[in-house]
Design a protein around this motif. Structure first.
Motif, PDB file in Angstrom:
ATOM      1  N   LEU A   1     -38.761 -26.457 -11.603  1.00  0.00           N
ATOM      2  CA  LEU A   1     -40.079 -25.812 -11.567  1.00  0.00           C
ATOM      3  C   LEU A   1     -40.139 -24.775 -10.442  1.00  0.00           C
ATOM      4  CD1 LEU A   1     -42.426 -28.877 -12.186  1.00  0.00           C
ATOM      5  CD2 LEU A   1     -42.214 -26.884 -13.664  1.00  0.00           C
ATOM      6  N   ILE A   2     -39.594 -25.143  -9.299  1.00  0.00           N
ATOM      7  CA  ILE A   2     -39.641 -24.228  -8.151  1.00  0.00           C
ATOM      8  C   ILE A   2     -38.806 -22.973  -8.441  1.00  0.00           C
ATOM      9  CG2 ILE A   2     -38.877 -23.948  -5.758  1.00  0.00           C
ATOM     10  CD1 ILE A   2     -39.812 -26.816  -5.276  1.00  0.00           C
ATOM     11  N   GLU A   3     -37.659 -23.175  -9.039  1.00  0.00           N
ATOM     12  CA  GLU A   3     -36.777 -22.034  -9.341  1.00  0.00           C
ATOM     13  C   GLU A   3     -37.478 -21.076 -10.313  1.00  0.00           C
ATOM     14  OE1 GLU A   3     -32.904 -23.243 -10.654  1.00  0.00           O
ATOM     15  OE2 GLU A   3     -32.443 -21.205 -11.311  1.00  0.00           O
ATOM     16  N   ALA A   4     -38.075 -21.635 -11.353  1.00  0.00           N
ATOM     17  CA  ALA A   4     -38.760 -20.788 -12.335  1.00  0.00           C
ATOM     18  C   ALA A   4     -39.947 -20.077 -11.693  1.00  0.00           C
ATOM     19  CB  ALA A   4     -39.225 -21.657 -13.505  1.00  0.00           C
ATOM     20  N   PHE A   5     -40.660 -20.781 -10.817  1.00  0.00           N
ATOM     21  CA  PHE A   5     -41.827 -20.187 -10.149  1.00  0.00           C
ATOM     22  C   PHE A   5     -41.398 -19.045  -9.225  1.00  0.00           C
ATOM     23  CE2 PHE A   5     -44.830 -20.168  -6.534  1.00  0.00           C
ATOM     24  CZ  PHE A   5     -45.997 -19.848  -7.209  1.00  0.00           C
ATOM     25  N   ARG A   6     -40.292 -19.279  -8.495  1.00  0.00           N
ATOM     26  CA  ARG A   6     -39.806 -18.247  -7.569  1.00  0.00           C
ATOM     27  C   ARG A   6     -39.402 -16.973  -8.308  1.00  0.00           C
ATOM     28  NH1 ARG A   6     -36.177 -21.844  -3.873  1.00  0.00           N
ATOM     29  NH2 ARG A   6     -37.701 -22.614  -2.398  1.00  0.00           N
ATOM     30  N   LYS A   7     -38.808 -17.177  -9.486  1.00  0.00           N
ATOM     31  CA  LYS A   7     -38.390 -16.007 -10.270  1.00  0.00           C
ATOM     32  C   LYS A   7     -39.621 -15.223 -10.716  1.00  0.00           C
ATOM     33  CE  LYS A   7     -33.963 -17.268 -12.228  1.00  0.00           C
ATOM     34  NZ  LYS A   7     -33.383 -18.058 -13.285  1.00  0.00           N
ATOM     35  N   LYS A   8     -40.626 -15.935 -11.088  1.00  0.00           N
ATOM     36  CA  LYS A   8     -41.841 -15.282 -11.596  1.00  0.00           C
ATOM     37  C   LYS A   8     -42.676 -14.699 -10.459  1.00  0.00           C
ATOM     38  CE  LYS A   8     -45.521 -16.356 -14.930  1.00  0.00           C
ATOM     39  NZ  LYS A   8     -45.268 -15.260 -15.845  1.00  0.00           N
ATOM     40  N   TYR A   9     -42.738 -15.408  -9.369  1.00  0.00           N
ATOM     41  CA  TYR A   9     -43.562 -14.948  -8.236  1.00  0.00           C
ATOM     42  C   TYR A   9     -42.726 -14.958  -6.949  1.00  0.00           C
ATOM     43  CZ  TYR A   9     -47.350 -16.140 -11.496  1.00  0.00           C
ATOM     44  OH  TYR A   9     -48.170 -16.234 -12.594  1.00  0.00           O
TER      45      TYR A   9
ATOM     46  N   ASN B   1     -51.579 -23.104 -11.791  1.00  0.00           N
ATOM     47  CA  ASN B   1     -51.753 -22.409 -13.066  1.00  0.00           C
ATOM     48  C   ASN B   1     -50.417 -22.312 -13.794  1.00  0.00           C
ATOM     49  OD1 ASN B   1     -53.435 -20.657 -14.869  1.00  0.00           O
ATOM     50  ND2 ASN B   1     -51.798 -19.236 -14.339  1.00  0.00           N
ATOM     51  N   PHE B   2     -49.371 -22.019 -13.016  1.00  0.00           N
ATOM     52  CA  PHE B   2     -48.025 -21.906 -13.601  1.00  0.00           C
ATOM     53  C   PHE B   2     -47.607 -23.212 -14.297  1.00  0.00           C
ATOM     54  CE2 PHE B   2     -43.483 -22.801 -12.800  1.00  0.00           C
ATOM     55  CZ  PHE B   2     -42.921 -21.826 -13.618  1.00  0.00           C
ATOM     56  N   LEU B   3     -48.076 -24.339 -13.765  1.00  0.00           N
ATOM     57  CA  LEU B   3     -47.702 -25.632 -14.355  1.00  0.00           C
ATOM     58  C   LEU B   3     -48.175 -25.773 -15.801  1.00  0.00           C
ATOM     59  CD1 LEU B   3     -48.304 -28.207 -11.461  1.00  0.00           C
ATOM     60  CD2 LEU B   3     -46.117 -27.494 -12.427  1.00  0.00           C
ATOM     61  N   LEU B   4     -49.174 -24.998 -16.185  1.00  0.00           N
ATOM     62  CA  LEU B   4     -49.665 -25.077 -17.560  1.00  0.00           C
ATOM     63  C   LEU B   4     -48.988 -24.055 -18.479  1.00  0.00           C
ATOM     64  CD1 LEU B   4     -53.504 -25.646 -17.128  1.00  0.00           C
ATOM     65  CD2 LEU B   4     -51.736 -27.309 -17.649  1.00  0.00           C
ATOM     66  N   SER B   5     -48.120 -23.196 -17.924  1.00  0.00           N
ATOM     67  CA  SER B   5     -47.454 -22.184 -18.754  1.00  0.00           C
ATOM     68  C   SER B   5     -46.457 -22.858 -19.695  1.00  0.00           C
ATOM     69  CB  SER B   5     -46.736 -21.174 -17.869  1.00  0.00           C
ATOM     70  OG  SER B   5     -45.660 -21.815 -17.212  1.00  0.00           O
ATOM     71  N   LYS B   6     -46.115 -22.165 -20.748  1.00  0.00           N
ATOM     72  CA  LYS B   6     -45.144 -22.692 -21.719  1.00  0.00           C
ATOM     73  C   LYS B   6     -43.827 -23.017 -21.010  1.00  0.00           C
ATOM     74  CE  LYS B   6     -43.351 -23.031 -26.045  1.00  0.00           C
ATOM     75  NZ  LYS B   6     -42.255 -23.887 -25.753  1.00  0.00           N
ATOM     76  N   GLU B   7     -43.444 -22.098 -20.113  1.00  0.00           N
ATOM     77  CA  GLU B   7     -42.182 -22.268 -19.389  1.00  0.00           C
ATOM     78  C   GLU B   7     -42.172 -23.560 -18.573  1.00  0.00           C
ATOM     79  OE1 GLU B   7     -41.565 -19.088 -16.650  1.00  0.00           O
ATOM     80  OE2 GLU B   7     -39.455 -19.602 -16.300  1.00  0.00           O
ATOM     81  N   ALA B   8     -43.229 -23.774 -17.781  1.00  0.00           N
ATOM     82  CA  ALA B   8     -43.271 -24.967 -16.932  1.00  0.00           C
ATOM     83  C   ALA B   8     -43.423 -26.236 -17.765  1.00  0.00           C
ATOM     84  CB  ALA B   8     -44.431 -24.855 -15.942  1.00  0.00           C
ATOM     85  N   GLN B   9     -44.209 -26.164 -18.815  1.00  0.00           N
ATOM     86  CA  GLN B   9     -44.399 -27.346 -19.673  1.00  0.00           C
ATOM     87  C   GLN B   9     -43.080 -27.727 -20.356  1.00  0.00           C
ATOM     88  OE1 GLN B   9     -47.859 -28.931 -20.879  1.00  0.00           O
ATOM     89  NE2 GLN B   9     -47.871 -28.590 -18.685  1.00  0.00           N
TER      90      GLN B   9
END
Lengths: 566, 365
Positions: B70-78, B302-310
């Motif tokens: 989750l952290i890796e995906a979040f860092r890439k996005k933000y 908010n990111f936790l509800l994205s398709k990617e995070a889910q």
């Protein structure tokens, strides 16, 4: 050396030290008392009340807990002290083979982290699938009741294996420093081995053994990790698990009864420490003469190798077996489950590449070095004042140095938590390595002062007096005469405190923050989240780290000792 | 030379329309376009503010592989925002948040955990109001409305739903043959399972407590008595329970979720839910009141509800994602078609605590 005069440097230093230590120890403990009479959490609106005591003592369950705590402490103390004394006698006073190896082994057992060790015993002694039970069922032609680690017996077994090394560390110096001429005299008068031990050694060392017994009993009363992991299934609850339960398990932490029970534990254990302190009075183990007399070791004759085997068996059971099981489980897909293709190195790859692990290692090493270094300077000064001076506050200083021994890790941590949260400081210590280090310095104080005191009593006052006669000031005498002679004791104490800080969990579990994760808290949280292999790998890594620092400290102390001799 | 007919015709038509008073308004944006424009604006502003904060502190009960993904995906996005984690048990971290808030030394920014913890914190007024924009995205299908608590908390800050932990039965397939599998909770009363069941302790918060609650609701309190008579072994550590069943120490484990089974799934184990239904522990998230990095926390929540995070949640086996159609890893199961036993906010805040007390009558204090 006497500390006289109204404004002399040593006197001022001693007063400052007494005040500093008193604040460091008494402030968090005061918070425990405050918490027991405050109606809510620290800082929350509330009022003074005794409802915590009423809630805690208004139910029969609490008395059952007290009973359990007491019985477990008594049984474990008896076994642990007996084994520790026997091992200390074997290693220090007899010609048992490979004494250095045995001593080193006992130190390593002390260094090993507790939590992974308990897990290893679960894998070994679970009633149906524990490796030892499976092994016994396979080799014995008849059925025996399964050994069950989730029982009183299991808690006692793992507790004894864990606590013997610490008690050994406390009792061995007294054995080592005992005047051996009495033993020689007994032997020359025709006394046999048994008579020498029972009529000379034991009576001479009775105060030291009694003191160790009291300290061991206190330690057993405050034990938490083993009971928390093994007791629940067997419906065995003790005071410490109940304190933890009041704070962690309900939806709302119930501080007043938790703190009331903490105060009970504190008062009970403190009373015991005062008892042992009064027992010894001002004399630190009266049998220790400090004359450096090296007695001829007792000849065990044909019992040499059986004695070695027995001591080795203890070390094997308490260290090699659990370490081996941990190593084995860490390369299994599912720990303890035999199946095709059951081994994997994937956990090592994942764990060693996890930055969380290296943050925890870095934090731990930094914290442990700070605790060991600052702690030993503090303990060294305290011990010096207590043993070598006639400072009016030395009795108080001595007593205060022992108080942390009487305080369970979890209670001390709660005290520090409240103290940090309610502190008037403009910056926050909550969740920092600094706060955790402070707590560990306090908690480790008895270990540090004990090591330094046993070294100091062996340094003759004549050396200092000679220096003073030749015109050296107090500070010059301390730096140029006393310090070099203390190097070995300092190094030994340093590594003890270092290992203690690295592996202690109870005292820091409530204090760690997101940036201050250390090895012990990381092992605990990985274990709780089901990452058993990661926890085992970190436990093994911790043992390796301690070994490296231990060897480095040994080398350094030898180097310093040689320099001191030169 | 041919004259262009179409443009001329169009001009005539336009002239006629104009003269008759007909106007051509700009096309009305669809609900999704409107939401997307508002979301973009919120995201840009919050991201800017979050970058100023630089980080957020996550009190986490999730497995580390899930956290890391989750952290890796979040860092890439933000990029530019780091996340610090404090791992622990749900109730422990809840206790920490309360203590921090009471003392005014707040470290935690956000906390995703079981609803029994967050709803209690919300009821105590310890959370900040925050509705993640992705929770209102038009056209997305959720198993449970992420804002289901909005009504029950009537205007006060409330937690939002991000996933689920279905609670069920775990068996060791070498000790429990397929024809003997206990399909329902009633089957657990079969004498053959006496002394062979390990149950998560219902006297403390968690899956055992939640299961115990539904058992009473369906079979009555007498059922507890009969279950305890099966020489029930209770434990408070899920991983020890799962390991115990995987190793064959116990045949059956009750009060576990797929996330505890996942680490031992290569052993001969099987997870399923009871015929009476699936008690569902709803995983919710909150923004901690007074947290020092609210914007970075909002962005991550908010990111936790994205398709990617889910998808990450589902693929890691940590929880069943709330967004229907997300990817799942065994032993997580699709919740569609299952009989879900969901507790209300009131039941969760009062009922489960009461069960903890009641269970002591049968299991001792």
């Amino acid at each position: 050396m006497a500390i006289k005069g109204r404004v002399s440097l040593p006197r001022v230093l001693s007063i400052c030290l007494l005040l500093l230590v008193a604040v460091m120890v008494l402030y968090p403990l005061g918070m425990v008392f405050y918490g027991s009479v405050w109606s809510s959490s620290p800082g929350a609106p509330g009022h003074f009340t005794l409802k915590g005591y009423v809630e805690a003592y208004g139910q029969a369950h609490t008395y059952a807990l007290l009973g359990n705590t007491f019985i477990l402490a008594v049984i474990r103390t008896v076994f642990s002290v007996a084994i520790a004394v026997l091992l200390a006698w074997l290693v220090t006073r007899t010609n048992v083979p490979h004494r250095n190896f045995l001593e080193l082994g006992l130190l390593f057992v002390f260094f090993m982290p507790l939590l992974p060790r308990v897990v290893a015993w679960i894998l070994l002694l679970s009633p149906r699938t524990g490796l030892i039970n499976v092994f016994l069922r396979n080799i014995l032609p008849f059925d025996i009741p399964a050994l069950n680690v989730f029982s009183y017996g299991g808690i006692i077994w793992v507790g004894v294996l864990s606590w013997v090394p610490i008690l050994y560390i406390f009792v061995a110096p007294a054995f080592r420093a005992m005047d051996g001429r009495l033993e020689d005299a007994a032997r020359m008068s025709g006394a046999g081995l048994f008579a020498t031990v029972t009529r000379i050694n034991l009576p001479l060392l009775a105060p030291a053994i009694l003191a160790t017994t009291v300290l061991g009993f206190v330690r057993m009363m405050e034990s938490f990790t083993i009971e928390a992991m093994l007791g629940i299934r067997a419906k065995i609850y003790v005071l410490t698990t109940q304190i933890y339960g009041y704070i962690v398990y309900p939806d709302l932490p119930d501080y007043p009864p938790a703190m009331a029970l903490a105060v009970t534990l504190l008062v009970l254990t403190f009373a015991l420490v005062v008892f042992q302190w009064r027992l010894l009075g001002q004399k630190h183990y009266p049998t220790v003469t400090g004359r450096g007399f090296q007695a001829r070791p007792v000849d065990l004759r044909r019992s040499r190798w059986p004695a070695f085997a027995a001591a080795f068996l203890f070390i094997a059971l308490s260290m090699f077996l659990p370490l081996g099981v941990l190593l084995w489980a860490s390369v299994m897909k599912v720990p303890g489950v035999f199946m095709d293709d059951m081994y994997t190195l994937a956990h090592y790859r994942a764990t060693l590449n996890d930055p969380t692990l290296w943050t925890a290692v870095k934090n731990s090493v930094l914290m442990a070095m700070a605790v060991a270094s600052i702690g030993m300077v503090l303990c060294g000064l305290m011990s010096y004042i207590v043993v070598k001076t006639r400072f009016f506050g030395r009795r108080a200083l001595d007593l205060i140095s022992w108080i942390p021994w009487a305080v369970p890790g979890i209670v001390l941590a709660l005290g520090f938590l409240w103290a940090a949260l309610l502190s008037p400081l403009p910056f926050t210590l909550y969740g920092t390595l600094t706060l955790m280090s402070l707590c560990l310095i306090i908690k480790g104080m008895p270990l540090g002062t004990r090591t330094m005191s046993s070294t100091l009593v062996q340094i003759s006052d004549e050396l200092e007096e000679a220096a003073r006669i030749h015109g050296a000031s107090w500070s010059q005498t301390f730096v140029r005469v006393v310090l070099p002679l203390l190097a070995h004791g300092f190094a030994a104490g340093w590594i003890l405190l270092f290992a203690f800080a690295l592996k202690e969990l109870d005292a820091v579990i409530m204090l760690a923050g997101p940036q201050s994760s250390v090895i012990s808290t990381q092992i605990f949280s990985w274990w709780q989240l089901g990452h058993f292999q990661a926890a085992a790998i970190l436990g093994l890594l911790e043992s390796v780290l301690i070994t490296i620092f231990f060897l480095a400290a040994q080398l350094l102390s030898r180097h310093l000792a040689i320099r001191a001799e030169v | 030379m041919r004259r262009p007919v179409a443009p001329v015709a169009m001009m005539v038509l336009f002239g006629l329309a104009a003269s008759s008073g007909v106007t051509f308004a700009a096309a009305k944006p669809s609900p999704h376009e409107k939401w997307a424009a508002e979301f973009k604006k919120w995201e840009t502003e919050t991201y800017q503010a979050a970058k100023q904060e630089g980080k957020a502190v996550w009190y986490s009960v999730d497995p580390k592989a899930t956290e890391e993904s989750l952290i890796e995906a979040f860092r890439k996005k933000y990029p530019g925002i780091s996340l610090e984690r404090q791992a622990g048990r749900g109730s422990e971290l809840g206790a920490k948040i309360r203590t921090e808030q009471d003392a005014g030394r707040i470290v935690a920014d956000f906390y995703p955990v079981a609803s029994s913890v967050t709803r209690t914190l919300a009821a105590e007024g310890r959370i900040e109001h925050f509705i993640p924009p992705l929770a209102t995205e038009p056209g997305v299908r959720w198993y449970v409305d992420p804002l289901v608590d909005q009504k029950e908390f009537s205007g006060k800050p409330f937690p939002f739903v991000l996933g689920h932990s279905p609670i069920g039965i775990m068996i060791n397939t070498q000790l429990v043959p397929p024809d003997k599998e206990p399909k329902s909770w009633k089957d657990l009363l079969d004498p053959q399972w006496k002394g062979k069941i390990i149950f998560h302790d219902p006297r403390v918060g968690g899956y055992g407590n939640r299961t115990w609650f539904s058992m009473k609701a369906i079979h009555g309190e007498e059922f507890w008595k009969r279950l305890v008579a099966q020489d029930l072994v209770v434990d408070r550590q899920y991983n020890l329970m799962a390991m115990g069943v995987a190793r064959g120490e116990y045949s059956i484990g009750v009060g576990v979720s797929p996330r505890e089974v996942a680490p031992v799934e290569s052993a001969p184990v099987k997870f399923y839910t009871a015929a009476e239904g699936t008690p569902l522990t709803v995983a919710t998230a909150i923004l901690v009141k007074g947290g020092p990095h609210p914007n970075a926390a909002k962005l991550f929540l908010n990111f936790l509800l994205s398709k990617e995070a889910q998808d990450i949640l589902g693929k890691s086996g940590a929880r069943t994602p709330n967004r229907a159609g997300s990817q799942l890893r065994s032993p997580l199961q699709n919740l569609e078609g299952q009989k879900l036993l969901i507790t209300s906010v009131a039941e969760e805040i009062k009922g489960l605590s009461q069960v903890q007390q009641d269970a002591k009558k049968y299991l001792g204090k």
